[in-house]
Write a protein that holds these residues in place. Structure first.
Motif, PDB file in Angstrom:
ATOM      1  N   ARG A  38     -75.901  28.771   3.798  1.00 46.83           N
ATOM      2  CA  ARG A  38     -76.963  28.118   4.550  1.00 46.83           C
ATOM      3  C   ARG A  38     -76.854  28.479   6.023  1.00 46.83           C
ATOM      4  NH1 ARG A  38     -75.041  21.762   4.046  1.00 46.83           N
ATOM      5  NH2 ARG A  38     -73.222  21.901   5.456  1.00 46.83           N
ATOM      6  N   TYR A  95     -79.599  30.152   1.265  1.00 50.99           N
ATOM      7  CA  TYR A  95     -79.693  31.494   0.724  1.00 50.99           C
ATOM      8  C   TYR A  95     -78.813  31.648  -0.510  1.00 50.99           C
ATOM      9  CZ  TYR A  95     -81.621  32.705   5.307  1.00 50.99           C
ATOM     10  OH  TYR A  95     -82.381  32.768   6.446  1.00 50.99           O
ATOM     11  N   GLY A 118     -84.314  33.029   1.114  1.00 53.26           N
ATOM     12  CA  GLY A 118     -83.992  31.692   1.562  1.00 53.26           C
ATOM     13  C   GLY A 118     -85.064  30.661   1.247  1.00 53.26           C
TER      14      GLY A 118
END
Length: 125
Positions: A38, A95, A118
């Motif tokens: 992330r 992601y 993402g």
């Protein structure tokens, strides 16, 4: 070549839950280790969770242990991240990533070979 597409993000209140999905195409990911990362605004991308190709071993960042669960379905070619007890600090773009060496768990961004675009998770307090 593997293409990864994340979904399931959104706006949720603190304490709520989300289930993120990462659908792979192009080839099977059954031999790949998979990870979730992330990135919050103004911060570097950070490790969240990883799972080996078999799904028998997992690893988590300390900040998410006990709240996040990574899993995979190699038949569906999909990896999941169940997120519970969301906090405002979990707000980030999440992601999915694939690592060709599927035997080992890795937490470094540089060790992953393929990345998705993402999905945004926003937690409101």
């Amino acid at each position: 070549q593997v293409q990864l597409v994340e979904s399931g993000g959104g706006l949720v209140q603190a304490g709520g839950s989300l289930r993120l999905s990462c659908a792979a195409s192009g080839r099977t990911i059954s031999t790949y280790a998979m990870g979730w990362f992330r990135q919050a605004p103004g911060k570097e991308r950070e490790f969240v969770a990883a799972i080996t190709r078999s799904g028998r071993s997992t690893n988590y960042a300390d900040s998410v242990k006990g709240r996040f669960t990574i899993s995979r379905d190699n038949v569906k070619n999909t990896v999941y991240l169940q997120i519970n007890s969301l906090k405002s600090e979990d707000t980030a773009v999440y992601y999915c990533a694939a690592r060709i060496n599927g035997l080992l768990l890795q937490s470094l961004v540089s060790r992953y070979d393929y990345w998705g675009q993402g999905t945004q998770v926003t937690v409101s307090s």
